[in-house]
Write a protein that holds these residues in place. Structure first.
Motif, mmCIF file in Angstrom:
data_model
loop_
_atom_site.group_PDB
_atom_site.id
_atom_site.type_symbol
_atom_site.label_atom_id
_atom_site.label_comp_id
_atom_site.label_asym_id
_atom_site.label_seq_id
_atom_site.Cartn_x
_atom_site.Cartn_y
_atom_site.Cartn_z
ATOM 1 N N THR A 1 23.505 -12.087 8.034
ATOM 2 C CA THR A 1 24.291 -13.321 8.005
ATOM 3 C C THR A 1 23.363 -14.500 8.261
ATOM 4 N N VAL A 2 23.222 -15.348 7.251
ATOM 5 C CA VAL A 2 22.423 -16.565 7.411
ATOM 6 C C VAL A 2 23.353 -17.632 7.976
ATOM 7 N N ILE A 3 23.159 -17.938 9.248
ATOM 8 C CA ILE A 3 24.100 -18.822 9.931
ATOM 9 C C ILE A 3 23.734 -20.285 9.722
ATOM 10 N N SER A 4 22.551 -20.665 10.173
ATOM 11 C CA SER A 4 22.194 -22.088 10.092
ATOM 12 C C SER A 4 20.697 -22.257 10.292
ATOM 13 N N ALA A 5 20.248 -23.497 10.150
ATOM 14 C CA ALA A 5 18.873 -23.885 10.459
ATOM 15 C C ALA A 5 18.915 -25.228 11.170
ATOM 16 N N GLU A 6 17.890 -25.466 11.978
ATOM 17 C CA GLU A 6 17.823 -26.717 12.741
ATOM 18 C C GLU A 6 16.437 -27.326 12.612
ATOM 19 N N ASN A 7 16.421 -28.635 12.615
ATOM 20 C CA ASN A 7 15.176 -29.404 12.683
ATOM 21 C C ASN A 7 14.200 -29.026 11.570
ATOM 22 N N LEU A 8 14.702 -28.876 10.359
ATOM 23 C CA LEU A 8 13.816 -28.600 9.235
ATOM 24 C C LEU A 8 12.975 -29.831 8.926
ATOM 25 N N PRO A 9 11.743 -29.645 8.459
ATOM 26 C CA PRO A 9 10.914 -30.805 8.118
ATOM 27 C C PRO A 9 11.428 -31.487 6.848
ATOM 28 N N ALA A 10 11.301 -32.789 6.805
ATOM 29 C CA ALA A 10 11.721 -33.552 5.629
ATOM 30 C C ALA A 10 10.686 -33.380 4.522
ATOM 31 N N VAL A 11 11.125 -33.001 3.361
ATOM 32 C CA VAL A 11 10.213 -32.790 2.239
ATOM 33 C C VAL A 11 10.505 -33.729 1.075
#
Length: 556
Positions: free
Chosen positions: A436-446
Protein backbone atom coordinates in the motif's frame (compact mmCIF):
# COMPACT_ATOMS: atom_id res chain seq x y z
CA UNK A 1 0.32 53.35 32.41
CA UNK A 2 0.89 50.50 34.86
CA UNK A 3 -0.87 48.14 32.41
CA UNK A 4 1.64 48.88 29.65
CA UNK A 5 4.50 48.72 32.14
CA UNK A 6 3.33 45.25 33.22
CA UNK A 7 3.13 44.11 29.58
CA UNK A 8 6.69 45.36 29.00
CA UNK A 9 7.97 43.59 32.10
CA UNK A 10 6.19 40.36 31.08
CA UNK A 11 7.60 40.46 27.55
CA UNK A 12 11.10 41.17 28.86
CA UNK A 13 10.88 38.31 31.36
CA UNK A 14 9.61 35.96 28.66
CA UNK A 15 12.45 36.87 26.32
CA UNK A 16 14.95 36.45 29.15
CA UNK A 17 13.57 33.00 29.99
CA UNK A 18 13.71 31.90 26.31
CA UNK A 19 17.29 33.19 25.94
CA UNK A 20 18.35 31.51 29.18
CA UNK A 21 16.76 28.22 28.13
CA UNK A 22 18.43 28.38 24.70
CA UNK A 23 21.82 29.04 26.28
CA UNK A 24 21.31 26.24 28.77
CA UNK A 25 20.35 23.83 25.96
CA UNK A 26 23.41 24.83 23.94
CA UNK A 27 25.65 24.42 26.98
CA UNK A 28 24.18 20.99 27.74
CA UNK A 29 24.62 19.88 24.12
CA UNK A 30 28.22 21.12 24.15
CA UNK A 31 28.93 19.23 27.36
CA UNK A 32 27.45 16.05 25.90
CA UNK A 33 29.56 16.39 22.76
CA UNK A 34 32.69 16.96 24.82
CA UNK A 35 31.87 13.96 27.00
CA UNK A 36 31.29 11.76 23.93
CA UNK A 37 34.62 12.91 22.46
CA UNK A 38 36.40 12.17 25.74
CA UNK A 39 34.83 8.70 26.03
CA UNK A 40 35.81 7.91 22.43
CA UNK A 41 39.38 9.06 23.13
CA UNK A 42 39.61 6.82 26.21
CA UNK A 43 38.25 3.89 24.17
CA UNK A 44 41.14 4.29 21.70
CA UNK A 45 43.80 4.50 24.43
CA UNK A 46 46.68 2.06 24.34
CA UNK A 47 48.95 0.91 27.15
CA UNK A 48 51.54 3.49 26.09
CA UNK A 49 48.92 6.27 26.18
CA UNK A 50 47.84 5.35 29.69
CA UNK A 51 51.45 5.40 30.88
CA UNK A 52 51.82 8.96 29.61
CA UNK A 53 48.63 10.16 31.31
CA UNK A 54 48.52 8.28 34.62
CA UNK A 55 51.07 8.95 37.39
CA UNK A 56 53.27 6.02 38.53
CA UNK A 57 51.23 5.30 41.66
CA UNK A 58 48.18 4.53 39.47
CA UNK A 59 50.17 2.39 37.06
CA UNK A 60 52.42 0.18 39.20
CA UNK A 61 55.28 -0.76 36.90
CA UNK A 62 56.55 -3.23 39.49
CA UNK A 63 53.76 -5.65 38.47
CA UNK A 64 55.01 -5.89 34.89
CA UNK A 65 58.63 -5.82 36.02
CA UNK A 66 57.94 -8.71 38.41
CA UNK A 67 56.19 -10.73 35.66
CA UNK A 68 58.93 -10.09 33.11
CA UNK A 69 61.69 -10.85 35.59
CA UNK A 70 60.21 -14.22 36.50
CA UNK A 71 59.39 -15.05 32.88
CA UNK A 72 63.04 -14.53 31.92
CA UNK A 73 64.11 -16.90 34.69
CA UNK A 74 61.75 -19.71 33.71
CA UNK A 75 61.91 -19.12 29.95
CA UNK A 76 64.27 -22.09 29.20
CA UNK A 77 61.74 -24.43 30.79
CA UNK A 78 58.80 -22.66 29.14
CA UNK A 79 60.58 -22.96 25.81
CA UNK A 80 60.91 -26.72 26.11
CA UNK A 81 57.32 -27.27 27.27
CA UNK A 82 55.74 -24.77 24.87
CA UNK A 83 57.68 -26.09 21.89
CA UNK A 84 56.30 -29.57 22.42
CA UNK A 85 52.81 -28.19 23.04
CA UNK A 86 52.92 -26.13 19.85
CA UNK A 87 54.18 -29.08 17.84
CA UNK A 88 51.41 -31.42 19.03
CA UNK A 89 48.61 -28.85 18.66
CA UNK A 90 49.61 -26.91 15.56
CA UNK A 91 50.86 -29.70 13.30
CA UNK A 92 47.38 -31.24 12.81
CA UNK A 93 45.98 -27.79 11.99
CA UNK A 94 48.79 -27.11 9.53
CA UNK A 95 47.89 -30.39 7.88
CA UNK A 96 44.23 -29.36 7.83
CA UNK A 97 45.01 -26.11 6.01
CA UNK A 98 47.81 -27.52 3.90
CA UNK A 99 47.74 -26.06 0.37
CA UNK A 100 46.84 -28.45 -2.42
CA UNK A 101 50.25 -27.93 -4.02
CA UNK A 102 51.91 -29.55 -0.99
CA UNK A 103 51.91 -33.25 -0.12
CA UNK A 104 52.99 -32.79 3.52
CA UNK A 105 53.82 -30.00 5.97
CA UNK A 106 55.52 -30.79 9.30
CA UNK A 107 57.96 -29.35 11.82
CA UNK A 108 61.51 -30.67 11.69
CA UNK A 109 62.87 -28.21 14.26
CA UNK A 110 60.94 -26.14 16.77
CA UNK A 111 62.42 -24.08 19.60
CA UNK A 112 61.37 -20.63 20.73
CA UNK A 113 64.91 -19.36 21.27
CA UNK A 114 66.55 -17.58 24.18
CA UNK A 115 64.67 -14.26 24.09
CA UNK A 116 61.65 -14.23 26.39
CA UNK A 117 58.51 -12.21 25.56
CA UNK A 118 57.85 -8.95 27.39
CA UNK A 119 54.56 -8.18 29.12
CA UNK A 120 53.59 -4.57 28.40
CA UNK A 121 50.18 -4.40 30.04
CA UNK A 122 47.88 -6.26 32.41
CA UNK A 123 44.21 -5.81 33.28
CA UNK A 124 41.57 -7.61 35.34
CA UNK A 125 38.20 -8.00 33.60
CA UNK A 126 34.69 -7.91 34.97
CA UNK A 127 33.19 -11.33 34.37
CA UNK A 128 30.57 -13.80 35.52
CA UNK A 129 30.38 -15.12 39.05
CA UNK A 130 32.55 -18.15 39.63
CA UNK A 131 35.45 -17.07 37.43
CA UNK A 132 38.36 -14.63 37.27
CA UNK A 133 39.60 -13.26 33.95
CA UNK A 134 42.66 -11.20 33.12
CA UNK A 135 44.34 -9.97 29.97
CA UNK A 136 48.07 -9.68 29.36
CA UNK A 137 49.48 -7.59 26.52
CA UNK A 138 52.65 -9.20 25.20
CA UNK A 139 55.38 -8.21 22.78
CA UNK A 140 57.92 -10.68 21.39
CA UNK A 141 60.81 -10.12 19.00
CA UNK A 142 62.35 -13.53 19.39
CA UNK A 143 65.09 -15.62 17.88
CA UNK A 144 63.31 -18.97 17.46
CA UNK A 145 64.59 -21.86 15.41
CA UNK A 146 61.60 -23.08 13.44
CA UNK A 147 62.05 -25.22 10.34
CA UNK A 148 59.20 -26.72 8.34
CA UNK A 149 59.75 -29.73 6.13
CA UNK A 150 57.46 -29.46 3.14
CA UNK A 151 57.02 -31.93 0.33
CA UNK A 152 55.48 -30.84 -2.94
CA UNK A 153 53.23 -32.92 -5.15
CA UNK A 154 56.09 -33.45 -7.59
CA UNK A 155 58.23 -35.02 -4.85
CA UNK A 156 60.51 -32.06 -4.08
CA UNK A 157 61.40 -31.76 -0.36
CA UNK A 158 62.15 -28.25 0.89
CA UNK A 159 63.23 -27.18 4.41
CA UNK A 160 61.56 -23.80 5.10
CA UNK A 161 62.87 -21.66 7.94
CA UNK A 162 60.54 -19.24 9.74
CA UNK A 163 62.62 -16.31 10.94
CA UNK A 164 62.47 -12.65 12.05
CA UNK A 165 59.28 -13.20 14.01
CA UNK A 166 57.70 -10.09 15.48
CA UNK A 167 54.49 -10.41 17.49
CA UNK A 168 52.29 -8.11 19.54
CA UNK A 169 49.01 -9.27 21.00
CA UNK A 170 46.75 -9.60 24.01
CA UNK A 171 46.24 -12.96 25.72
CA UNK A 172 43.21 -13.66 27.87
CA UNK A 173 43.40 -16.01 30.87
CA UNK A 174 40.22 -17.31 32.49
CA UNK A 175 40.42 -19.12 35.85
CA UNK A 176 37.26 -21.17 36.16
CA UNK A 177 35.50 -22.63 38.10
CA UNK A 178 36.42 -21.15 41.46
CA UNK A 179 36.55 -23.84 44.15
CA UNK A 180 37.39 -24.11 47.83
CA UNK A 181 40.35 -26.39 47.20
CA UNK A 182 43.83 -24.94 46.60
CA UNK A 183 44.74 -23.29 44.21
CA UNK A 184 41.09 -22.17 44.31
CA UNK A 185 40.30 -22.73 40.61
CA UNK A 186 39.72 -25.91 38.66
CA UNK A 187 41.14 -25.03 35.25
CA UNK A 188 42.79 -22.27 33.22
CA UNK A 189 41.57 -21.24 29.77
CA UNK A 190 43.93 -19.24 27.59
CA UNK A 191 43.38 -17.61 24.23
CA UNK A 192 44.85 -14.97 21.95
CA UNK A 193 42.23 -12.26 22.51
CA UNK A 194 43.66 -9.76 20.03
CA UNK A 195 46.39 -10.20 17.45
CA UNK A 196 47.73 -6.69 16.91
CA UNK A 197 50.63 -7.60 14.62
CA UNK A 198 52.35 -10.74 13.39
CA UNK A 199 55.32 -10.52 11.07
CA UNK A 200 57.70 -13.21 9.91
CA UNK A 201 59.82 -14.19 6.93
CA UNK A 202 60.17 -17.50 5.16
CA UNK A 203 63.47 -18.73 3.78
CA UNK A 204 64.53 -21.98 2.16
CA UNK A 205 67.52 -23.34 4.04
CA UNK A 206 70.40 -22.92 1.63
CA UNK A 207 68.27 -21.34 -1.12
CA UNK A 208 65.80 -18.67 -2.21
CA UNK A 209 62.10 -19.33 -1.63
CA UNK A 210 61.14 -17.03 -4.53
CA UNK A 211 62.65 -19.60 -6.86
CA UNK A 212 59.54 -21.75 -6.24
CA UNK A 213 56.50 -19.71 -7.41
CA UNK A 214 53.50 -19.68 -5.09
CA UNK A 215 55.15 -21.58 -2.21
CA UNK A 216 55.81 -18.54 0.00
CA UNK A 217 52.27 -17.12 -0.17
CA UNK A 218 50.69 -20.55 0.28
CA UNK A 219 52.75 -21.34 3.41
CA UNK A 220 52.22 -17.89 4.89
CA UNK A 221 48.43 -18.20 4.49
CA UNK A 222 48.56 -21.66 6.04
CA UNK A 223 50.50 -20.42 9.09
CA UNK A 224 48.13 -17.52 9.65
CA UNK A 225 45.08 -19.76 9.29
CA UNK A 226 46.59 -22.24 11.75
CA UNK A 227 47.14 -19.51 14.34
CA UNK A 228 43.63 -18.18 13.79
CA UNK A 229 42.03 -21.61 14.13
CA UNK A 230 44.13 -22.94 17.00
CA UNK A 231 44.40 -20.19 19.59
CA UNK A 232 42.73 -16.93 18.47
CA UNK A 233 39.61 -15.95 20.44
CA UNK A 234 36.93 -17.30 20.70
CA UNK A 235 38.99 -20.50 20.43
CA UNK A 236 40.37 -21.34 23.85
CA UNK A 237 42.73 -23.94 25.22
CA UNK A 238 41.90 -25.59 28.54
CA UNK A 239 44.52 -26.64 31.07
CA UNK A 240 42.97 -28.72 33.90
CA UNK A 241 44.46 -27.95 37.30
CA UNK A 242 42.21 -30.10 39.48
CA UNK A 243 40.50 -33.34 38.43
CA UNK A 244 37.07 -32.80 36.95
CA UNK A 245 34.95 -32.49 33.83
CA UNK A 246 35.58 -29.18 32.08
CA UNK A 247 33.83 -29.89 28.80
CA UNK A 248 31.48 -26.95 29.46
CA UNK A 249 34.48 -24.61 29.06
CA UNK A 250 35.16 -25.76 25.50
CA UNK A 251 34.26 -23.64 22.53
CA UNK A 252 30.77 -24.37 21.28
CA UNK A 253 28.66 -22.76 18.53
CA UNK A 254 26.28 -20.24 20.08
CA UNK A 255 24.06 -19.39 17.12
CA UNK A 256 23.80 -18.49 13.46
CA UNK A 257 24.14 -15.11 11.82
CA UNK A 258 22.05 -14.67 8.70
CA UNK A 259 23.50 -11.94 6.49
CA UNK A 260 21.97 -10.52 3.36
CA UNK A 261 24.35 -8.38 1.33
CA UNK A 262 21.84 -6.01 -0.23
CA UNK A 263 23.60 -3.23 -2.10
CA UNK A 264 26.40 -0.68 -2.24
CA UNK A 265 26.20 3.06 -2.73
CA UNK A 266 28.64 5.66 -4.13
CA UNK A 267 31.60 3.29 -4.13
CA UNK A 268 35.02 4.77 -4.94
CA UNK A 269 36.00 4.25 -8.56
CA UNK A 270 39.31 2.38 -8.75
CA UNK A 271 39.44 2.11 -12.55
CA UNK A 272 40.95 4.69 -14.88
CA UNK A 273 38.65 3.61 -17.70
CA UNK A 274 35.05 2.79 -16.88
CA UNK A 275 33.87 1.99 -13.36
CA UNK A 276 34.88 -0.45 -10.63
CA UNK A 277 33.74 -4.07 -10.71
CA UNK A 278 32.88 -4.54 -7.01
CA UNK A 279 32.50 -7.75 -5.06
CA UNK A 280 32.37 -8.39 -1.31
CA UNK A 281 34.17 -10.72 1.09
CA UNK A 282 32.42 -11.35 4.42
CA UNK A 283 33.58 -13.25 7.49
CA UNK A 284 33.18 -13.58 11.24
CA UNK A 285 36.42 -15.52 11.62
CA UNK A 286 39.08 -14.92 8.96
CA UNK A 287 39.49 -18.56 7.98
CA UNK A 288 39.55 -19.41 4.30
CA UNK A 289 36.85 -22.07 4.58
CA UNK A 290 34.56 -19.73 6.53
CA UNK A 291 34.90 -16.62 4.39
CA UNK A 292 32.10 -15.86 1.92
CA UNK A 293 32.53 -14.12 -1.43
CA UNK A 294 29.74 -12.43 -3.39
CA UNK A 295 29.36 -12.28 -7.13
CA UNK A 296 31.04 -9.46 -9.05
CA UNK A 297 28.89 -6.63 -10.42
CA UNK A 298 30.68 -5.28 -13.47
CA UNK A 299 31.11 -1.59 -14.19
CA UNK A 300 28.90 -0.35 -11.34
CA UNK A 301 29.44 2.00 -8.40
CA UNK A 302 25.95 1.38 -6.95
CA UNK A 303 25.78 -2.43 -7.11
CA UNK A 304 22.80 -4.52 -6.03
CA UNK A 305 23.86 -7.98 -4.85
CA UNK A 306 20.89 -9.31 -2.83
CA UNK A 307 22.91 -12.36 -1.72
CA UNK A 308 22.40 -14.36 1.45
CA UNK A 309 25.16 -15.88 3.61
CA UNK A 310 25.13 -17.79 6.89
CA UNK A 311 27.82 -17.76 9.58
CA UNK A 312 28.34 -19.76 12.76
CA UNK A 313 28.78 -17.58 15.85
CA UNK A 314 30.70 -18.81 18.90
CA UNK A 315 30.65 -15.69 21.09
CA UNK A 316 28.23 -12.93 20.15
CA UNK A 317 29.52 -10.64 22.92
CA UNK A 318 33.00 -10.26 21.39
CA UNK A 319 32.81 -11.34 17.73
CA UNK A 320 31.99 -9.09 14.81
CA UNK A 321 31.15 -9.39 11.13
CA UNK A 322 33.72 -7.91 8.75
CA UNK A 323 32.85 -6.79 5.21
CA UNK A 324 35.50 -5.96 2.63
CA UNK A 325 34.60 -4.52 -0.76
CA UNK A 326 37.09 -5.12 -3.59
CA UNK A 327 37.41 -4.04 -7.19
CA UNK A 328 37.89 -7.10 -9.37
CA UNK A 329 40.94 -6.52 -11.58
CA UNK A 330 40.74 -9.81 -13.50
CA UNK A 331 44.10 -11.58 -13.64
CA UNK A 332 45.68 -8.93 -11.40
CA UNK A 333 45.24 -8.74 -7.65
CA UNK A 334 41.93 -7.20 -6.55
CA UNK A 335 42.10 -3.69 -5.10
CA UNK A 336 40.46 -2.89 -1.78
CA UNK A 337 37.75 -0.23 -2.02
CA UNK A 338 36.94 -0.19 1.68
CA UNK A 339 35.86 -2.26 4.68
CA UNK A 340 33.43 -2.10 7.59
CA UNK A 341 32.37 -4.15 10.58
CA UNK A 342 29.30 -4.83 12.70
CA UNK A 343 29.64 -5.88 16.33
CA UNK A 344 27.32 -8.80 17.01
CA UNK A 345 26.60 -7.59 20.53
CA UNK A 346 24.68 -4.71 18.95
CA UNK A 347 22.19 -7.11 17.31
CA UNK A 348 18.96 -8.01 19.07
CA UNK A 349 18.36 -11.77 18.71
CA UNK A 350 15.45 -12.54 16.41
CA UNK A 351 15.18 -8.99 15.06
CA UNK A 352 16.18 -8.08 11.51
CA UNK A 353 18.58 -5.14 11.50
CA UNK A 354 18.92 -3.16 8.28
CA UNK A 355 22.12 -1.07 8.34
CA UNK A 356 24.15 1.16 6.06
CA UNK A 357 27.86 0.96 6.86
CA UNK A 358 30.41 3.55 5.79
CA UNK A 359 33.51 2.03 4.25
CA UNK A 360 36.93 2.88 5.66
CA UNK A 361 40.44 2.11 4.49
CA UNK A 362 41.55 0.32 7.66
CA UNK A 363 39.49 -0.93 10.60
CA UNK A 364 42.36 -0.63 13.09
CA UNK A 365 43.83 2.76 12.19
CA UNK A 366 40.97 4.97 11.04
CA UNK A 367 42.95 8.06 10.12
CA UNK A 368 41.84 8.28 6.50
CA UNK A 369 38.63 10.33 6.44
CA UNK A 370 38.08 9.94 2.69
CA UNK A 371 34.55 8.91 1.73
CA UNK A 372 34.71 5.48 0.09
CA UNK A 373 31.03 4.70 -0.20
CA UNK A 374 28.59 2.64 1.84
CA UNK A 375 27.33 -0.93 1.93
CA UNK A 376 23.91 -2.09 3.07
CA UNK A 377 23.42 -5.27 5.09
CA UNK A 378 20.43 -7.05 6.54
CA UNK A 379 21.36 -8.97 9.69
CA UNK A 380 19.53 -11.56 11.79
CA UNK A 381 21.15 -13.30 14.76
CA UNK A 382 19.46 -16.49 15.99
CA UNK A 383 20.97 -18.11 19.12
CA UNK A 384 20.77 -21.88 19.33
CA UNK A 385 18.07 -23.20 21.61
CA UNK A 386 15.63 -20.41 20.80
CA UNK A 387 14.08 -21.94 17.67
CA UNK A 388 10.64 -22.13 19.29
CA UNK A 389 10.74 -18.41 20.13
CA UNK A 390 12.76 -16.80 17.34
CA UNK A 391 11.66 -17.12 13.72
CA UNK A 392 14.36 -17.60 11.10
CA UNK A 393 13.00 -17.24 7.55
CA UNK A 394 15.95 -19.17 6.13
CA UNK A 395 15.03 -22.28 8.11
CA UNK A 396 12.46 -24.66 6.61
CA UNK A 397 10.72 -25.15 9.95
CA UNK A 398 9.83 -21.44 10.14
CA UNK A 399 8.10 -21.56 6.81
CA UNK A 400 5.56 -23.94 8.26
CA UNK A 401 4.83 -21.63 11.18
CA UNK A 402 3.72 -18.91 8.78
CA UNK A 403 0.85 -21.04 7.56
CA UNK A 404 0.39 -24.04 9.86
CA UNK A 405 -2.85 -25.06 8.24
CA UNK A 406 -1.36 -25.07 4.76
CA UNK A 407 -0.81 -28.34 2.90
CA UNK A 408 1.66 -28.58 0.04
CA UNK A 409 1.09 -31.37 -2.46
CA UNK A 410 -0.72 -33.35 0.21
CA UNK A 411 2.15 -33.07 2.71
CA UNK A 412 1.46 -31.46 6.03
CA UNK A 413 3.68 -28.44 6.63
CA UNK A 414 4.64 -29.85 10.02
CA UNK A 415 6.01 -32.96 8.34
CA UNK A 416 8.18 -30.76 6.12
CA UNK A 417 9.83 -29.29 9.20
CA UNK A 418 10.60 -32.76 10.58
CA UNK A 419 12.31 -33.91 7.42
CA UNK A 420 16.06 -34.07 8.11
CA UNK A 421 16.84 -34.23 4.43
CA UNK A 422 15.18 -30.91 3.69
CA UNK A 423 17.73 -28.20 3.03
CA UNK A 424 17.29 -24.45 2.94
CA UNK A 425 18.06 -24.28 -0.75
CA UNK A 426 15.24 -26.81 -1.39
CA UNK A 427 12.58 -24.48 -0.01
CA UNK A 428 11.16 -21.37 -1.59
CA UNK A 429 8.82 -18.89 0.04
CA UNK A 430 5.99 -18.34 -2.41
CA UNK A 431 3.26 -15.91 -1.54
CA UNK A 432 1.45 -12.66 -2.21
CA UNK A 433 3.02 -9.33 -1.31
CA UNK A 434 0.51 -6.52 -0.84
CA UNK A 435 2.02 -3.04 -0.98
CA UNK A 436 0.00 0.00 0.00
CA UNK A 437 1.55 3.26 -1.16
CA UNK A 438 0.17 5.66 1.41
CA UNK A 439 1.89 9.01 0.98
CA UNK A 440 5.11 10.97 0.64
CA UNK A 441 6.35 14.05 2.47
CA UNK A 442 8.79 16.83 1.75
CA UNK A 443 9.62 15.78 -1.79
CA UNK A 444 12.17 18.00 -3.56
CA UNK A 445 10.81 20.47 -6.10
CA UNK A 446 11.79 19.47 -9.61
CA UNK A 447 9.53 21.74 -11.68
CA UNK A 448 10.34 25.34 -12.51
CA UNK A 449 7.40 26.54 -10.44
CA UNK A 450 8.70 24.84 -7.29
CA UNK A 451 6.33 21.88 -7.43
CA UNK A 452 6.27 18.29 -8.71
CA UNK A 453 3.79 15.88 -10.25
CA UNK A 454 4.83 12.69 -8.39
CA UNK A 455 3.79 9.11 -8.92
CA UNK A 456 5.24 5.82 -7.65
CA UNK A 457 6.34 2.83 -9.68
CA UNK A 458 6.77 -0.54 -7.95
CA UNK A 459 8.85 -3.35 -9.48
CA UNK A 460 9.58 -6.91 -8.37
CA UNK A 461 13.19 -7.44 -9.42
CA UNK A 462 13.09 -11.12 -10.46
CA UNK A 463 9.82 -11.17 -12.38
CA UNK A 464 10.01 -7.52 -13.48
CA UNK A 465 6.32 -7.18 -12.62
CA UNK A 466 5.39 -3.50 -12.37
CA UNK A 467 2.58 -1.41 -10.93
CA UNK A 468 2.23 2.36 -10.72
CA UNK A 469 0.10 4.80 -8.79
CA UNK A 470 -1.85 7.70 -10.20
CA UNK A 471 -0.15 11.06 -10.70
CA UNK A 472 -0.75 13.72 -8.03
CA UNK A 473 -0.34 17.11 -9.71
CA UNK A 474 1.44 20.09 -8.16
CA UNK A 475 2.25 18.51 -4.80
CA UNK A 476 5.34 17.91 -2.69
CA UNK A 477 3.30 15.99 -0.08
CA UNK A 478 1.17 13.64 -2.18
CA UNK A 479 -1.33 11.13 -0.79
CA UNK A 480 -2.14 8.01 -2.84
CA UNK A 481 -3.55 5.26 -0.56
CA UNK A 482 -3.36 2.69 -3.36
CA UNK A 483 -2.75 -1.03 -2.83
CA UNK A 484 -1.05 -3.41 -5.29
CA UNK A 485 -0.57 -7.18 -5.09
CA UNK A 486 2.46 -9.12 -6.37
CA UNK A 487 2.65 -12.90 -6.69
CA UNK A 488 6.18 -13.67 -5.50
CA UNK A 489 7.76 -17.00 -6.42
CA UNK A 490 10.85 -16.79 -4.18
CA UNK A 491 10.45 -14.25 -1.41
CA UNK A 492 13.79 -14.85 0.28
CA UNK A 493 15.72 -13.92 -2.85
CA UNK A 494 13.51 -11.31 -4.49
CA UNK A 495 13.49 -7.54 -4.04
CA UNK A 496 10.93 -4.77 -4.27
CA UNK A 497 12.16 -1.60 -5.98
CA UNK A 498 10.07 1.53 -5.39
CA UNK A 499 10.79 4.53 -7.62
CA UNK A 500 9.23 7.95 -7.17
CA UNK A 501 8.98 9.84 -10.47
CA UNK A 502 7.98 13.32 -11.53
CA UNK A 503 5.54 13.15 -14.43
CA UNK A 504 6.18 15.50 -17.35
CA UNK A 505 4.37 15.87 -20.62
CA UNK A 506 7.40 14.80 -22.63
CA UNK A 507 9.02 12.37 -20.21
CA UNK A 508 9.71 11.73 -16.55
CA UNK A 509 12.39 12.53 -13.97
CA UNK A 510 13.31 10.23 -11.10
CA UNK A 511 12.96 11.90 -7.72
CA UNK A 512 14.31 9.03 -5.61
CA UNK A 513 13.99 5.35 -4.87
CA UNK A 514 13.79 2.75 -2.09
CA UNK A 515 14.99 -0.86 -2.36
CA UNK A 516 13.51 -3.54 -0.10
CA UNK A 517 14.27 -7.16 0.60
CA UNK A 518 11.29 -9.19 1.81
CA UNK A 519 12.93 -10.65 4.93
CA UNK A 520 11.26 -8.29 7.38
CA UNK A 521 7.76 -8.62 5.97
CA UNK A 522 8.12 -12.43 5.84
CA UNK A 523 9.07 -12.42 9.53
CA UNK A 524 6.52 -9.89 10.77
CA UNK A 525 3.68 -10.61 8.37
CA UNK A 526 2.73 -6.94 8.06
CA UNK A 527 4.28 -3.62 8.93
CA UNK A 528 3.97 0.08 8.15
CA UNK A 529 6.98 2.38 8.12
CA UNK A 530 8.51 5.57 6.75
CA UNK A 531 11.46 5.30 4.37
CA UNK A 532 13.96 7.92 3.27
CA UNK A 533 14.32 8.24 -0.49
CA UNK A 534 17.75 7.38 -1.86
CA UNK A 535 19.23 9.74 -4.41
CA UNK A 536 16.98 12.64 -3.37
CA UNK A 537 17.84 15.77 -1.40
CA UNK A 538 14.80 15.16 0.78
CA UNK A 539 11.67 13.08 0.91
CA UNK A 540 10.03 10.38 3.01
CA UNK A 541 7.81 7.65 1.61
CA UNK A 542 5.19 5.89 3.76
CA UNK A 543 4.35 2.30 2.84
CA UNK A 544 2.42 -0.60 4.30
CA UNK A 545 3.65 -4.11 3.38
CA UNK A 546 1.72 -7.33 4.00
CA UNK A 547 2.81 -10.90 3.28
CA UNK A 548 0.66 -14.00 2.76
CA UNK A 549 3.04 -16.95 2.58
CA UNK A 550 2.84 -20.33 0.90
CA UNK A 551 5.92 -22.57 1.34
CA UNK A 552 6.77 -24.91 -1.52
CA UNK A 553 9.41 -27.48 -2.35
CA UNK A 554 11.64 -26.86 -5.33
CA UNK A 555 11.27 -29.17 -8.27
CA UNK A 556 14.03 -31.82 -8.38
Amino acid sequence: MSFFFGIAIGVACGIAIVVAFARFSNHRSRCRRDLATTVAAFARMTVQDSRKILPPQFYPSWVLAWLNSHLRKIWPYVDEAASELIRSNVEPILEQYRPVILASLKFSKLTLGTVAPQFTGVSILECEAGEVAMELEMQWDGNPNIVLDIKTRVGVVLPIQVKNIGFTGVFRLIFKPLVEEFPCFGAVCYSLREKKSLEFKLKIVGGDITAVPGISDAIEETIRDAIEDSITWPVRKIVPILPGDYSDLELKPAGTLEVKLVQGRDLTNKDLIGKSDPYAVLFVRPLRDRMKTSKTINNELNPIWNEHFEFIVEDASTQHLTVRIFDNEGVQASELIGCALVRLKDLEPGKVKDVWLKLVKDLDVQRDKKYRGEVRLELLYCPFGTESVIKNPYRPDLLTSLEKALKVDGIEAAEMAKSNSLKKKDVIVRGVLSVTVISAENLPAVDLLGKADPYVELTMKKSNTKHRTRVVNDSLNPVWNQTFDFVVEDGLHDMLIVDVWDHDTFGKDRIGRCIFTLTRVILEGEFRDNFTLEGAKSGILTLNLKWSAQPLLRDP
